[in-house]
Design a protein around this motif. Sequence first.
Motif, PDB file in Angstrom:
ATOM      1  N   ILE A  61       0.879  -1.168   0.000  1.00 22.98           N
ATOM      2  CA  ILE A  61       0.000   0.000   0.000  1.00 22.98           C
ATOM      3  C   ILE A  61       0.919   1.222   0.000  1.00 22.98           C
ATOM      4  N   PRO A  62       1.355   1.699  -1.165  1.00 20.13           N
ATOM      5  CA  PRO A  62       2.269   2.855  -1.204  1.00 20.13           C
ATOM      6  C   PRO A  62       1.587   4.093  -0.635  1.00 20.13           C
ATOM      7  N   THR A  63       2.254   4.772   0.275  1.00 17.06           N
ATOM      8  CA  THR A  63       1.633   5.912   0.968  1.00 17.06           C
ATOM      9  C   THR A  63       2.359   7.221   0.730  1.00 17.06           C
ATOM     10  N   SER A  64       3.257   7.259  -0.254  1.00 14.92           N
ATOM     11  CA  SER A  64       3.933   8.520  -0.561  1.00 14.92           C
ATOM     12  C   SER A  64       4.308   8.550  -2.032  1.00 14.92           C
ATOM     13  N   ASP A  65       4.573   9.744  -2.519  1.00 16.45           N
ATOM     14  CA  ASP A  65       5.007   9.957  -3.896  1.00 16.45           C
ATOM     15  C   ASP A  65       6.241  10.850  -3.849  1.00 16.45           C
ATOM     16  N   LYS A  66       7.393  10.310  -4.257  1.00 18.07           N
ATOM     17  CA  LYS A  66       8.650  11.053  -4.141  1.00 18.07           C
ATOM     18  C   LYS A  66       8.752  12.204  -5.134  1.00 18.07           C
ATOM     19  N   LYS A  67       8.075  12.092  -6.276  1.00 14.62           N
ATOM     20  CA  LYS A  67       8.298  13.047  -7.360  1.00 14.62           C
ATOM     21  C   LYS A  67       7.319  14.212  -7.341  1.00 14.62           C
ATOM     22  N   ASN A  68       6.074  13.950  -7.037  1.00 12.82           N
ATOM     23  CA  ASN A  68       5.029  14.959  -7.157  1.00 12.82           C
ATOM     24  C   ASN A  68       4.659  15.511  -5.780  1.00 12.82           C
ATOM     25  N   LYS A  69       4.961  16.788  -5.507  1.00  8.92           N
ATOM     26  CA  LYS A  69       4.714  17.379  -4.193  1.00  8.92           C
ATOM     27  C   LYS A  69       3.225  17.445  -3.863  1.00  8.92           C
ATOM     28  N   ILE A  70       2.408  17.799  -4.854  1.00  7.53           N
ATOM     29  CA  ILE A  70       0.964  17.901  -4.621  1.00  7.53           C
ATOM     30  C   ILE A  70       0.394  16.528  -4.281  1.00  7.53           C
ATOM     31  N   MET A  71       0.788  15.521  -5.057  1.00  8.75           N
ATOM     32  CA  MET A  71       0.303  14.168  -4.802  1.00  8.75           C
ATOM     33  C   MET A  71       0.794  13.676  -3.445  1.00  8.75           C
ATOM     34  N   ARG A  72       2.010  14.070  -3.076  1.00  9.83           N
ATOM     35  CA  ARG A  72       2.555  13.652  -1.788  1.00  9.83           C
ATOM     36  C   ARG A  72       1.706  14.196  -0.643  1.00  9.83           C
ATOM     37  N   LYS A  73       1.255  15.444  -0.760  1.00 13.26           N
ATOM     38  CA  LYS A  73       0.410  16.041   0.277  1.00 13.26           C
ATOM     39  C   LYS A  73      -0.964  15.379   0.334  1.00 13.26           C
ATOM     40  N   ILE A  74      -1.513  15.090  -0.845  1.00 17.44           N
ATOM     41  CA  ILE A  74      -2.820  14.424  -0.894  1.00 17.44           C
ATOM     42  C   ILE A  74      -2.744  13.041  -0.256  1.00 17.44           C
ATOM     43  N   LEU A  75      -1.690  12.295  -0.596  1.00 14.80           N
ATOM     44  CA  LEU A  75      -1.516  10.955  -0.039  1.00 14.80           C
ATOM     45  C   LEU A  75      -1.323  10.998   1.474  1.00 14.80           C
ATOM     46  N   GLN A  76      -0.676  12.044   1.957  1.00 15.52           N
ATOM     47  CA  GLN A  76      -0.467  12.182   3.398  1.00 15.52           C
ATOM     48  C   GLN A  76      -1.807  12.374   4.120  1.00 15.52           C
ATOM     49  N   ILE A  77      -2.703  13.138   3.515  1.00 19.67           N
ATOM     50  CA  ILE A  77      -4.010  13.397   4.127  1.00 19.67           C
ATOM     51  C   ILE A  77      -4.871  12.137   4.151  1.00 19.67           C
ATOM     52  N   ILE A  78      -4.860  11.388   3.032  1.00 17.99           N
ATOM     53  CA  ILE A  78      -5.733  10.207   2.955  1.00 17.99           C
ATOM     54  C   ILE A  78      -5.026   8.926   3.397  1.00 17.99           C
ATOM     55  N   LYS A  79      -3.793   9.064   3.850  1.00 13.50           N
ATOM     56  CA  LYS A  79      -2.985   7.901   4.242  1.00 13.50           C
ATOM     57  C   LYS A  79      -3.684   6.966   5.228  1.00 13.50           C
ATOM     58  N   PRO A  80      -4.267   7.452   6.336  1.00 15.21           N
ATOM     59  CA  PRO A  80      -4.910   6.539   7.293  1.00 15.21           C
ATOM     60  C   PRO A  80      -6.023   5.713   6.666  1.00 15.21           C
ATOM     61  N   PHE A  81      -6.794   6.342   5.768  1.00 12.27           N
ATOM     62  CA  PHE A  81      -7.925   5.647   5.139  1.00 12.27           C
ATOM     63  C   PHE A  81      -7.425   4.601   4.129  1.00 12.27           C
ATOM     64  N   ARG A  82      -6.354   4.943   3.414  1.00  9.23           N
ATOM     65  CA  ARG A  82      -5.755   3.977   2.480  1.00  9.23           C
ATOM     66  C   ARG A  82      -5.234   2.749   3.234  1.00  9.23           C
ATOM     67  N   ILE A  83      -4.576   2.990   4.363  1.00 13.97           N
ATOM     68  CA  ILE A  83      -4.039   1.882   5.155  1.00 13.97           C
ATOM     69  C   ILE A  83      -5.179   1.031   5.710  1.00 13.97           C
ATOM     70  N   LEU A  84      -6.209   1.686   6.257  1.00  9.46           N
ATOM     71  CA  LEU A  84      -7.336   0.961   6.853  1.00  9.46           C
ATOM     72  C   LEU A  84      -8.053   0.095   5.824  1.00  9.46           C
ATOM     73  N   ILE A  85      -8.453   0.706   4.719  1.00 11.55           N
ATOM     74  CA  ILE A  85      -9.216  -0.024   3.693  1.00 11.55           C
ATOM     75  C   ILE A  85      -8.336  -1.072   3.015  1.00 11.55           C
ATOM     76  N   GLY A  86      -7.090  -0.690   2.700  1.00 10.30           N
ATOM     77  CA  GLY A  86      -6.186  -1.623   2.031  1.00 10.30           C
ATOM     78  C   GLY A  86      -5.861  -2.839   2.885  1.00 10.30           C
ATOM     79  N   THR A  87      -5.604  -2.611   4.171  1.00 12.56           N
ATOM     80  CA  THR A  87      -5.296  -3.727   5.069  1.00 12.56           C
ATOM     81  C   THR A  87      -6.490  -4.645   5.219  1.00 12.56           C
ATOM     82  N   TYR A  88      -7.674  -4.067   5.365  1.00 13.55           N
ATOM     83  CA  TYR A  88      -8.897  -4.875   5.504  1.00 13.55           C
ATOM     84  C   TYR A  88      -9.102  -5.763   4.274  1.00 13.55           C
TER      85      TYR A  88
END
Length: 373
Positions: A61-88
């Motif tokens: 479940i990749p939770t960061s983007d090294k190249k795109n700053k905007i995408m990196r911020k978006i992923l940081q905000i939705i990170k908990p939900f991605r981890i929760l849903i992905g793990t389930y």
Amino acid sequence: MKKKKILQVSVGGLGNGGTQNIIMGIVRNLSSDFEFDILLFTNDIRYYDDEFLKYGEIFRIPTSDKKNKIMRKILQIIKPFRILIGTYKILKRSGDYHAIHCHNELESGICTLAAYFAGVKIRISHSHTNRDHFIRNNYIKYIYNKTLQLLTNKTSNIKIGCTEESFNSIFGNEYLSKKTSKVIYNSIDLEKFKKNNCGNNLKKINIVNVGSFSENKNQMFLIEMLPLMIKKIPNIKLKLVGFKDDYKQLLQKRVNSLGLNSEVDFLPPDSDIPSILEDADLFIFPSLREGFGIALLEAQAMEVPCLVSDSVPKVVDVGLSEFLPLSKGKEVWAEKAVNIIEGNHKLKLNKKKLNKFSLRGYLNQIKEIYSSS
């Protein structure tokens, strides 16, 4: 009889780090009793990926983007939900898991919540850190971390710390006395880290540091104290073993500016650590924080005297560690290092204490937890 399935959850990827070494030690040695898969939070292929595939499946479940700053911020905000849903989804789709063993600090609470919803019986949160997650200078981060701590304590039914300090940094000391709470010291393979020869027969004096290249591991302090040591002992070689990171570039620039290119070697994480330690005259560990300090334990097992910051847990001292506050400064550290190299110390390996960190004892405790119903 069908093996019980265990999902390991790493912190980040499977690089050659202390926590990842612990995970691989469990998987290698208990694979005859249990079936293992692992969840990673990066798409990067790292040190242990290929080896782990011999034992089980890798989920990501990749939770960061090294190249795109905007995408990196978006992923940081939705990170908990991605981890929760992905793990389930992984737990439900990939089989009947008996246990989930999370090593990802406070975010383990998100994974154990998913495991609770998925009906996983044993939900383990395992702390390997000694960081202060609850500094109040950033109120939003403080609230976020407090929420994760509450979630971790509520949804994990086994809590493990590698030291008491490490346990308290994630769960809080009020949980330490609970029956489901455990302090299990990290371990090393004492057969692998066992001195076989008389050590360094070369003219160079070898100083070694092992750890990820980062501000926390504080290799910059070590590099900047090196010229002070060279004034007393000219034939010094500093060997830094660690992961490639942005911080490594800063270290290399500092080495260049100090004219130390011939005195400093940057070695990759897949280096032969036992061989490097066997030829070492001194191991220096100036970390700002350490949950445990397994590299320090490995160095002592190889009978290398060690100069260590006082932020490292004292429990890891098996007789060869000289503790010194970083606040004493580089001059005092350099002087102490020279004294140790010249033999002006009373450090001696305590083999009885070292044996308490044997891999076999550690695995027996983990196996008992996995086997419970």
